[in-house]
Design a protein around this motif. Structure first.
Motif, PDB file in Angstrom:
ATOM      1  N   ASN A 172      30.531  49.216  55.921  1.00 37.26           N
ATOM      2  CA  ASN A 172      30.075  49.540  54.880  1.00 37.26           C
ATOM      3  C   ASN A 172      31.075  50.354  53.354  1.00 37.26           C
ATOM      4  O   ASN A 172      31.117  50.335  52.600  1.00 37.26           O
ATOM      5  CB  ASN A 172      28.643  50.252  54.693  1.00 37.26           C
ATOM      6  CG  ASN A 172      28.078  49.117  55.563  1.00 37.26           C
ATOM      7  OD1 ASN A 172      28.633  47.719  55.644  1.00 37.26           O
ATOM      8  ND2 ASN A 172      27.215  49.450  55.674  1.00 37.26           N
ATOM      9  N   VAL A 173      31.959  51.944  54.646  1.00 33.39           N
ATOM     10  CA  VAL A 173      32.443  52.098  53.111  1.00 33.39           C
ATOM     11  C   VAL A 173      33.946  52.067  53.502  1.00 33.39           C
ATOM     12  O   VAL A 173      34.341  51.984  51.919  1.00 33.39           O
ATOM     13  CB  VAL A 173      32.781  54.200  53.766  1.00 33.39           C
ATOM     14  CG1 VAL A 173      33.926  54.737  53.529  1.00 33.39           C
ATOM     15  CG2 VAL A 173      30.953  54.274  54.145  1.00 33.39           C
ATOM     16  N   VAL A 174      34.942  51.144  54.198  1.00 33.07           N
ATOM     17  CA  VAL A 174      35.400  50.435  54.168  1.00 33.07           C
ATOM     18  C   VAL A 174      35.724  49.519  53.456  1.00 33.07           C
ATOM     19  O   VAL A 174      36.590  48.648  52.328  1.00 33.07           O
ATOM     20  CB  VAL A 174      36.146  50.299  55.449  1.00 33.07           C
ATOM     21  CG1 VAL A 174      37.486  49.631  55.523  1.00 33.07           C
ATOM     22  CG2 VAL A 174      36.664  51.517  55.993  1.00 33.07           C
ATOM     23  N   ALA A 175      34.178  48.771  53.468  1.00 33.02           N
ATOM     24  CA  ALA A 175      33.836  47.567  51.969  1.00 33.02           C
ATOM     25  C   ALA A 175      33.960  47.889  50.504  1.00 33.02           C
ATOM     26  O   ALA A 175      34.263  47.556  50.282  1.00 33.02           O
ATOM     27  CB  ALA A 175      32.980  46.580  52.677  1.00 33.02           C
ATOM     28  N   LEU A 176      33.476  49.594  50.676  1.00 29.55           N
ATOM     29  CA  LEU A 176      33.602  49.266  49.381  1.00 29.55           C
ATOM     30  C   LEU A 176      34.520  49.928  49.169  1.00 29.55           C
ATOM     31  O   LEU A 176      34.987  49.884  47.899  1.00 29.55           O
ATOM     32  CB  LEU A 176      32.176  50.618  49.916  1.00 29.55           C
ATOM     33  CG  LEU A 176      32.047  51.423  47.773  1.00 29.55           C
ATOM     34  CD1 LEU A 176      31.282  50.473  46.998  1.00 29.55           C
ATOM     35  CD2 LEU A 176      30.868  52.315  48.535  1.00 29.55           C
ATOM     36  N   ALA A 177      35.326  50.428  49.637  1.00 31.93           N
ATOM     37  CA  ALA A 177      36.562  50.891  48.655  1.00 31.93           C
ATOM     38  C   ALA A 177      37.799  50.091  49.281  1.00 31.93           C
ATOM     39  O   ALA A 177      38.182  50.360  47.290  1.00 31.93           O
ATOM     40  CB  ALA A 177      37.010  52.576  50.147  1.00 31.93           C
TER      41      ALA A 177
END
Length: 619
Positions: free
Chosen positions: A307-312
């Protein structure tokens, strides 16, 4: 003649199968015969006129077949019928409020000897129909603050009139309408669910009495059903496969091979539940490397990292979009965006493959989030490969920039994967899914209403408004005076806003126009145009649609969304994020009201069974 014979056969068969007395009491079957007969007569008239007539009654009554074949829609219509008196009382209060303020407004903004002070009178309060329509539109806030600007420019005190009208009408009476619809409709829906549960309990109890074992006592309190006989019957019953499996599995748990009456009733609680897929076991690996991969990628923190990678990824796309917002497609440099997309897509691909290793194919596909991620990852990979192939070819079928934009849109869409991981968002999302699943009857009736009003609108207003052949010749607001027609280029009118595609010339455009009116933004522009081009009585059609769609149906959906969300939220308070999805396992309309429903007693069920006209039991 063949159709008449079919109607006669259908009429005779239905009368014979359910009995003439039952047939006469069933209004839907009588209506079915009437509608088919009317459709056949209308068809004969069309044939006799060589199909050149514009008015075809059978188009208007076609939705009856949709309603007649859905028991839930029939029940919903009955709910609406029972709720209408309470809704009518509030509508009457709204009408009284509207008429009272209309008379006061006509007294306050009457024609003055000074032409400079007649702006409000000339524009909004010139006569009774114009005054009523102006305040009716103000009730929906569509013409606020335009309606009070001429008077407000003269004296600020005039704003008190419009503020009082909006406070009492828009914020009190309209919200009171929502509360009454919620309360009354929910009350009748609760009664309907109560009746449905009693009918189900009665049917289950009747099945129990028919299947009960004579050898083990045949009194109402000691009867039992043999499990083997019950399983044989369940093999022939037409129910959903997962419901049948759940009921059979529960029935096989009885050690002595017999089911008593209370347990027999509990078996059929599975009918209220939706299918909850069980996740298959994870594969077992002997390799330490694979075991480590399985341990890491089965952990919750990997989902958080994803999820953090998708947000980035989304933040990077937003940054590049802001930098390139004023550049044309030929001026944009896609190099950095392509590099970033490749890096992120490579991460998504590795994450997908390692999760497949950790869960196995079946385990990976048993999670909806994984299916969503996997599908978008494969699609992104395919488009990115196509971009590499297309890059040297400038005149490809799909331009390079279009493909990059498609990739970015899919990446942004993929960010929706965070919804199941946040409790409140998961509850909201599951509420929306349940609304689609459980409230299809309401949407079906709304479609019927749309269809009927669209057909009526096409009959009444087809070709009423046509755009001028040469708009360039029309440049000022004096066109109406020059031509003597209804055309007007005043600011904010239908013509000046170029709303020409919004018309009733065909069925599709009628649906779009009705939707625009239901939203009530600028709906007075449409009513003003059609009153000018046709007749002032056309306002009756538009007000009727506004009352039906915006006042009644929108408030009804708001009430049902509140009920559904409240039910979901109350049940999710004690659950973790992972358990929120399981609320959908018991989320039917009946279970929404289960805590308010009173179960029938054993004595009530037996008394109704004794009085049943088609069931004769010897006790």
């Amino acid at each position: 003649m063949s159709k008449l014979n079919i109607l006669d056969i259908l009429f005779v068969l239905q009368s014979y199968l359910i009995g003439w007395e039952e047939f006469r009491m069933n209004k839907w079957l009588i209506g079915y015969i009437v509608v088919i007969t009317a459709s056949f007569i209308d068809w004969m008239l069309s044939v006799s006129m060589a199909c050149n007539e514009n008015l075809r009654v059978r188009r208007l009554i076609r939705p009856f077949f949709l309603l007649q074949n859905s028991s839930l829609m029939k029940k919903t219509l009955k709910c609406i019928k029972k709720t209408l008196p309470e809704i009518a009382s509030v509508i009457l209060l709204l009408a009284l409020h509207l008429c009272l303020f209309t008379m006061i407004g006509m007294l306050i903004f009457s024609k003055s000897d000074d032409p400079k002070k007649n702006g409000e009178w000339e524009t909004y309060f010139k006569n009774l129909p114009k005054s009523l329509s102006s305040l009716l539109v103000l009730l929906t806030t569509a013409n606020n603050p335009d309606v009070m600007i001429p008077a407000y420019s003269l004296n600020r005190g005039y704003s008190i009139f419009f503020i009082l009208f909006s406070v009492f009408g828009t914020y009190l009476l309209m919200n009171l309408m929502t509360a009454i619809i919620y309360n009354q409709f929910r009350g009748y829906l609760l009664m309907s669910v109560q009746t449905s549960i009693i009918r189900r309990r009665l049917g289950i109890r009747a099945a129990f009495e028919v299947l009960c074992c004579p050898g083990r006592g045949h009194t109402s309190t000691q009867s039992e059903v043999a499990v083997n006989m019950f399983l044989q019957v369940m093999d022939r019953v037409h129910v959903k496969s997962y419901c049948r499996q759940a009921i059979i599995k529960a029935a096989q748990q009885f050690p002595d091979g017999f089911i008593n009456g209370e347990a027999f009733q509990r078996l059929f609680n599975e009918l209220d539940k939706d299918f909850m897929k069980e996740h298959p076991p994870k594969p077992e690996y002997s390799s330490p490397v694979l075991q480590l991969i399985q341990y890491i990628y089965s952990h919750f923190y990997i989902t958080v990292l994803g999820n953090v990678v998708a947000l980035a990824n989304v933040i990077c796309i937003c940054t590049i979009l802001v930098l390139n917002s004023e550049k044309s497609a030929s001026e944009k440099n896609n190099f950095y965006m392509e590099i970033l997309n490749c890096i992120f897509i490579l991460y998504y691909l590795i994450e997908m493959l390692l999760k497949i290793v950790a869960f196995g194919w079946r385990g990976y596909l048993s999670y909806r989030n994984n299916i969503f991620d996997g599908f978008l990852t494969v699609l992104l990979l395919a488009i990115q490969i196509a971009i590499f192939i297309t890059d040297p070819v400038p005149q490809h079928v799909m331009a390079l920039w279009e493909m990059v934009r498609l990739v970015n849109m899919l990446i942004v869409f993929r960010f929706l994967r965070i919804i199941p991981e946040i409790k409140l968002m998961a509850v909201v999302a599951s509420t929306l899914v349940d609304l689609v699943k459980n409230l299809r009857a309401f949407a079906g009736i709304l479609l019927v209403v749309y269809y009927v009003f669209a057909v009526l609108g096409t009959w009444l207003f087809q070709g009423a408004i046509t755009p001028p052949s040469n708009m360039s010749l029309i440049s000022d607001s004096s066109t109406e005076n020059k031509t003597g027609g209804p055309f007007s280029m005043d600011c904010g009118t239908f013509e000046q806003l170029e709303y020409w595609p919004n018309n009733f010339d065909d069925f599709a455009s009628s649906l779009v126009l009705l939707y625009n009116i239901m939203v009530v933004n600028n709906w007075h522009v449409f009513t003003d145009a059609y009153t000018r081009y046709t007749t002032e009585w056309s306002l009756v059609y538009f007000v009727a649609w506004w009352l039906t769609s915006s006042v009644m149906w929108v408030n009804l959906f708001v009430a049902l969304i509140l009920e559904n969300f409240t039910y979901k939220w109350d049940r999710s308070n004690a659950l973790s994020v992972e358990d929120v999805e399981r609320i959908a396992y018991q989320s039917t309309v009946q279970l929404m009201f289960r805590e308010h429903v009173q179960e029938p007693t054993e004595e009530e069920l037996l008394a109704q069974l004794q009085q049943h006209p088609h069931l004769h039991l010897s006790w």
